[in-house]
Design a protein around this motif. Structure first.
Motif: not given
Length: 229
Positions: A206-219
């Motif tokens: 969950a921690a890494f999936e959240n990290d990827i999702r948070d980054g995607y929203r900004r990208l």
């Protein structure tokens, strides 16, 4: 970190061996976000940067273009591609699946030593963010993620994840400065360290999936702003 290509290739390494070393160094730089989207390079420039002749530099460029990490902008010039919103969405979907799997499989192998090392890496990331040195932060961000993923002991999975980072790595520059100000990546990494310490596979995933999702929203936002009207 910059590699000594002749050492990597082996004593007296030339030809294909030095070409392999040049390819690996260029690949690592792309994965770690050293080159921004749209960055232009030539065989001569790459050769000078890596300290090799034109042949291994050309070999490295040709291999990276065949993998889609670089695209030709002319007969002697390649550029780092600019990913559109659809490309980012697809890559993110695959990253969540593969990196989530790798982190979950890695959890049982976590130890206090691994968590301590992650803490040291995160310290370097945070220091770079404080200094506004986003290139340095990206360089160590790759170390943080892959240190966990490699604990899973699944080399074929790591190869697939690396191929995704090769495509998305340059775009990670677009996370900043907002991502540094929000520190959502720092929070996600802290959650990952806590989950690894507890060997909690679901929480680590969950921690890494959240990290990827948070980054995607900004990208995604950056891609929308730069898209042609």
């Amino acid at each position: 970190m910059v590699l000594d290509l002749k050492t990597v290739a082996g004593a007296g390494g030339q030809g294909a061996s030095l070409g392999d070393a040049a390819y690996r160094e260029m690949k690592e730089r792309l994965i770690r976000g050293k080159y921004r989207p749209g960055y232009k390079m030539t065989v001569r420039a790459v050769a000078g940067e890596l300290g090799v002749s034109s042949t291994p530099a050309r070999d490295a460029i040709n291999r990276l273009t065949s993998e889609g990490a670089l695209v030709y902008a002319g007969p002697k010039t390649v550029i780092v591609p600019v990913l559109g919103e659809l490309d980012l969405k697809e890559l993110t979907t695959i990253r969540i699946a593969l990196e989530g799997l790798a982190s979950e499989k890695a959890a049982p192998f976590g130890s206090a030593q691994h968590v301590e090392l992650l803490g040291q890496i995160q310290g370097r990331i945070s220091a770079a963010l404080d200094a506004g040195n986003y290139g340095e932060a990206l360089w160590h961000n790759k170390e943080f993620h892959f240190h966990v993923y490699e604990l899973a002991g699944l080399p074929h999975l790591i190869t697939m994840i690396e191929s995704l980072w090769l495509r998305v790595g340059p775009s990670l520059y677009n996370l900043y400065p907002e991502f540094a100000q929000e520190r959502s990546g720092v929070r996600n990494h802290q959650m990952a360290m806590e989950a690894l310490a507890e060997r909690d596979g679901a929480a680590l995933r969950a921690a890494f999936e959240n990290d990827i999702r948070d980054g995607y929203r900004r990208l995604r936002l950056a891609a929308r702003r730069s898209a042609p009207a």
